[in-house]
Motif scaffolding. Structure first.
Motif, PDB file in Angstrom:
ATOM      1  N   PHE A 274     -59.004  68.514  87.411  1.00 52.19           N
ATOM      2  CA  PHE A 274     -59.881  67.730  86.730  1.00 52.19           C
ATOM      3  C   PHE A 274     -61.047  66.965  87.684  1.00 52.19           C
ATOM      4  O   PHE A 274     -60.593  66.685  88.868  1.00 52.19           O
ATOM      5  N   THR A 275     -62.199  66.598  87.351  1.00 51.38           N
ATOM      6  CA  THR A 275     -63.092  66.064  88.168  1.00 51.38           C
ATOM      7  C   THR A 275     -62.713  64.643  88.606  1.00 51.38           C
ATOM      8  O   THR A 275     -62.775  64.192  89.818  1.00 51.38           O
ATOM      9  N   SER A 276     -62.154  63.921  87.601  1.00 49.58           N
ATOM     10  CA  SER A 276     -61.486  62.725  87.788  1.00 49.58           C
ATOM     11  C   SER A 276     -59.964  62.756  88.130  1.00 49.58           C
ATOM     12  O   SER A 276     -59.351  63.421  87.197  1.00 49.58           O
ATOM     13  N   GLN A 278     -56.098  63.032  88.292  1.00 51.34           N
ATOM     14  CA  GLN A 278     -55.256  62.705  87.551  1.00 51.34           C
ATOM     15  C   GLN A 278     -54.104  61.585  87.865  1.00 51.34           C
ATOM     16  O   GLN A 278     -53.741  61.051  87.048  1.00 51.34           O
ATOM     17  N   ASP A 311     -53.322  59.446  84.891  1.00 51.12           N
ATOM     18  CA  ASP A 311     -54.865  59.130  84.309  1.00 51.12           C
ATOM     19  C   ASP A 311     -55.191  60.568  83.495  1.00 51.12           C
ATOM     20  O   ASP A 311     -54.672  61.398  83.928  1.00 51.12           O
ATOM     21  N   SER A 313     -58.520  62.869  81.662  1.00 48.22           N
ATOM     22  CA  SER A 313     -59.534  62.989  81.040  1.00 48.22           C
ATOM     23  C   SER A 313     -59.867  63.486  79.560  1.00 48.22           C
ATOM     24  O   SER A 313     -61.133  63.450  79.049  1.00 48.22           O
ATOM     25  N   ALA A 331     -64.932  64.589  82.012  1.00 46.87           N
ATOM     26  CA  ALA A 331     -64.702  63.690  81.059  1.00 46.87           C
ATOM     27  C   ALA A 331     -65.594  62.962  80.370  1.00 46.87           C
ATOM     28  O   ALA A 331     -66.534  62.647  81.156  1.00 46.87           O
ATOM     29  N   ASP A 333     -64.467  60.024  78.795  1.00 50.61           N
ATOM     30  CA  ASP A 333     -63.677  58.775  79.011  1.00 50.61           C
ATOM     31  C   ASP A 333     -62.682  59.042  79.874  1.00 50.61           C
ATOM     32  O   ASP A 333     -61.690  59.458  79.576  1.00 50.61           O
ATOM     33  N   ASP A 334     -62.801  58.684  81.269  1.00 50.93           N
ATOM     34  CA  ASP A 334     -61.956  58.962  82.222  1.00 50.93           C
ATOM     35  C   ASP A 334     -60.905  57.712  82.280  1.00 50.93           C
ATOM     36  O   ASP A 334     -60.225  57.979  83.304  1.00 50.93           O
ATOM     37  N   THR A 335     -60.821  56.847  81.480  1.00 49.19           N
ATOM     38  CA  THR A 335     -59.935  55.817  81.662  1.00 49.19           C
ATOM     39  C   THR A 335     -58.659  55.985  80.687  1.00 49.19           C
ATOM     40  O   THR A 335     -57.809  55.097  80.475  1.00 49.19           O
TER      41      THR A 335
END
Length: 742
Positions: A274-276, A278, A311, A313, A331, A333-335
């Motif tokens: 994932f871009t954000s 994990q 975490d 995505s 994502a 919302d990547d929170t």
């Protein structure tokens, strides 16, 4: 001369009397290397061609054996042994030595669980390369992952989108894995506390036909047995794509003839594709001690701890990718993300009453924590703060099960009785659903309360052999007590509801020979509703019944080919479920499913094997009009298979899994896209050192692993849109591994 006929008859009678006197039943026990009992080994009396199978203790009995006779014992993955009968009155002890797998050693067993031989074959041919591979060992079972290993897998089986376990009962060493009235959804079954290298055997069954299986066992059940002992200690290190690291250690602490103990550890890190990032991490610890007493009784103690955090995505809308707002691994919302942990204590005692009777009692305790942050609709409900939700619970789980097994002879055949009683009690504190912002700010509590749920049960089943026929009737009784205290109410108010279920079972098997078996399985099962649904009085059926039937065959046309096929039907009284993500009840009425299972295992050469499973299901709602009766996300056509090489020091495999397009809405207006994924693996052993390579998604296919038809709104959209939201399947990934045995 006139006396000669009488003398001859007298001589014959004396001969037969002497022969009968010497042909007392021969009793024996079959073990494998290490002293473990060989369960289901095939024992053939060569002179009479009478045969039997060993029971759960490895014991067997053969009638009509006299000195000079011989027995042949075969067991999958071990060398076939031919042994002479001992002197009259002696007990025969046989120890089998491990060898390369040979499908010629398979015989069709006259037992309701005969299909478990498929899992035994696959276990010896296909190494478990990840925790997700554990459930994929069950033929026809497909899984999808929402959060890269953080959440429990989404399960598909027999035309069911089972979500995380609503219609398949999962257990480990007799301890239930499914969580009743879970914060995220009914039957949530997270198996990530199991270290794959510690699995000894997988027992599974499809349909509601097994008296020993209760809640959630509608589409089927899966039970995992863990190793009692280690052959050798093991250290494994794996590293691969997306900053993935996995370390495993299995340490033999005690290796004595009657007692064994070992410790197992696992630690996993990965950022995912994932871009954000994990930031995924998982820790597993497990210890086990087993000892055998002088009379063959056995005591086992197991303790384990698991914790994981990540975490995420989340599920993303197709339109956001197509419009270029985010990439496939981006994502909205990547929170999102979460934390979960589970600590287990399991004690099991097998009390051998005599050679034909034993009682197995298992008691367990679990402490479980769960916290999950998700955002499925983005800004649909709250255009300012967003729609993030928090699901949380703190649970203690207690239970026990005691089962009597008694082998006996009736009507000239081998028969067996199994009867058991048990209790499961879930104490769930602070089960809640809340609206939050950025994981920190509590905006609103939607659900908040304490749940107590108790399940008392008793069951009995028997196998009666009549020549080539085996009749298996069974009956199960369950009593549930549901309690809920709603903490959002201004005053204390404990709500209670009670309900009982009676579940009859009836199975018939005809074993023509050691190559062919026909069977008809019928039964009634159930899955319980969430306590909050039950006590809300909105569930018309508290314990919705499932009625099923299987008509099938197991057939070995040649020594190297094993086939199984089944035509099945399953009716569900009500699919009335609590949706934990929204805190609401989604009723759906009666449903029916009709399908076909087909599987084969073939051995081309002593070292090359193929397996193939194809599963078709037609799933429909009964109460809905034609064209609007599709069951969302119910798989209609799935398939798995591959080629496996097991040759001296080399082990390799090329595998595929296939899911056809399936409806995502009741009217099939939105379709969840299917996929075909190919994986590969290979390892080579250099003495105590083994080097391996795993390739995931070898063809680098762009695919959607989990999909849902969801109505959502992005921040700048004027109106909501309903379409497919998905979690992307992993791209091409490599993972290298090195293992050292000592």
């Amino acid at each position: 001369m006139e006396c000669m006929p009488y003398r001859f008859l007298l001589l014959c009678c004396c001969f037969h009397a002497a022969l009968f006197a010497q042909s007392t039943p021969l009793r024996g026990r079959v073990n494998v290397q290490g002293g473990e009992p060989a369960v289901g080994a095939y024992v053939l009396h060569l002179r009479t061609e009478a045969h039997t199978h060993t029971n759960e203790l490895g014991n067997f009995q053969v009638d009509g054996v006299v000195p000079g006779d011989s027995l042949r014992v075969s067991y999958l993955g071990y060398r076939t042994a031919t042994v002479p009968a001992p002197a009259a009155g002696s007990e025969l002890r046989i120890s089998l030595k491990e060898s390369f797998i040979d499908l010629r050693t398979i015989t069709v067993r006259p037992t309701v669980a005969a299909l478990n031989v498929v899992a035994d074959i696959d276990a010896r041919l296909r190494p478990v390369n990840s925790s997700q591979e554990v459930l994929r060992r069950v033929p026809g079972l497909i899984i999808g992952q929402h959060a890269g290993g953080g959440k429990a897998e989404q399960i598909f089986l027999r035309g069911f989108d089972i979500d995380h376990g609503t219609d398949v009962a999962v257990s480990v060493e007799g301890m239930p894995v499914n969580m009743v009235s879970h914060a995220h959804g009914q039957g949530y079954a997270d198996l990530h506390f199991v270290i794959p290298e510690t699995i000894q055997k997988i027992d599974y069954g499809k349909g509601p036909y097994y008296a020993g299986r209760g809640n959630f066992a509608t589409a089927g059940y899966v039970d995992f047995s863990l190793k009692d002992r280690l052959d050798r200690s093991l250290i494994t290190a794996e590293a691969g794509s997306f900053n993935t690291l996995r370390l495993v250690g299995l340490y033999d602490l005690l290796d004595r003839p009657q007692s064994n103990a070992y410790l197992a550890t696992e630690y996993t890190l990965t950022d995912g594709p994932f871009t954000s990032s994990q930031h995924f991490s998982r820790l597993n610890l497990m210890g086990r001690y087993t000892t055998e007493l002088e009379n063959g009784s056995r005591l086992s103690l197991l303790a384990s701890h698991f914790s994981s955090k990540w975490d995420a995505s989340g599920q993303i809308p197709v339109r956001a990718v197509e419009q270029g707002l985010i990439g496939r691994f981006g994502a909205i919302d990547d929170t999102e993300g979460g934390f979960t942990s589970r600590s287990n204590l399991i004690g099991a005692f097998v009390n051998v009453v005599d050679r034909s009777t034993f009682v197995k009692t298992t008691a367990y305790y679990t402490h479980y924590d769960f916290e999950l942050f998700s955002n499925f609709t983005f800004f649909l409900e709250d255009p300012v703060n967003g729609d993030q939700i928090r699901q949380y619970e703190d649970r203690e789980l207690f239970g026990f099960q005691s089962e009597l097994t008694h082998d006996f002879h009736a009507a000239g055949g081998e028969s067996q009785l199994k009867a058991g009683i048990g209790l499961r009690y879930d104490d769930i504190d602070d089960n809640q659903l809340s609206r939050t912002r950025n994981r920190q700010d509590l905006l609103q509590r939607l659900q908040f309360g304490d749940i107590d749920e108790t399940n008392l049960f008793a069951y009995a089943g028997a196998d009666f052999e009549f020549g080539r026929w085996l009749i298996h009737p069974g009956l199960r009784l369950d009593q549930f007590v549901f309690n809920y205290v709603d903490k959002l109410q201004p005053t204390y108010d404990r709500q209670e509801q009670r309900k009982a279920a009676v579940s009859p079972k009836f199975n018939i098997l005809y074993t023509a020979n050691d190559r062919t078996q026909l069977y008809l399985k019928m039964g009634v099962g159930f899955h319980a509703n969430d306590s909050r649904v039950v006590l809300d009085r909105s569930a018309a059926a508290i314990l919705p019944r499932a009625l099923g039937a299987d008509l099938g065959t197991i057939y070995r046309p040649t020594d190297r080919l094993f086939l199984q096929a089944a035509l099945w039907y399953l009716y569900l009284e009500q699919e009335f479920v609590y949706v934990g993500d929204a805190g609401v009840v989604e009723p759906s009425g009666e449903t029916r499913r009709l399908g076909v299972d087909l599987g084969l295992r073939y051995q081309f050469t002593p070292w090359l094997f193929a397996d193939f499973d194809l599963n078709y299901a037609l799933a429909r709602s009964i109460d809905e009009p034609e064209g609007a009766s599709y069951i969302p996300l119910a798989p209609n056509l799935t398939g798995t298979g591959g080629l496996n090489v097991v040759h001296e020091r080399l082990t390799a495999g090329l595998r595929y899994r296939y899911v056809h397009d399936r409806p995502a809405t009741e009217d099939n207006a939105i379709v969840a896209e299917g996929y075909l994924i190919v994986d590969a693996s290979a390892s080579y052993r250099f003495g105590p050192l083994t080097l391996g390579l795993v390739v995931e998604n070898a063809l680098d296919t762009e695919w959607k692993e989990t999909q849902f038809a969801t109505e959502s709104r992005l921040r700048n959209e004027a109106a909501p849109v309903e379409e497919i939201h998905f979690t992307p399947g992993t791209s091409f990934a490599l993972r290298a591994a090195a293992s050292y045995h000592f």
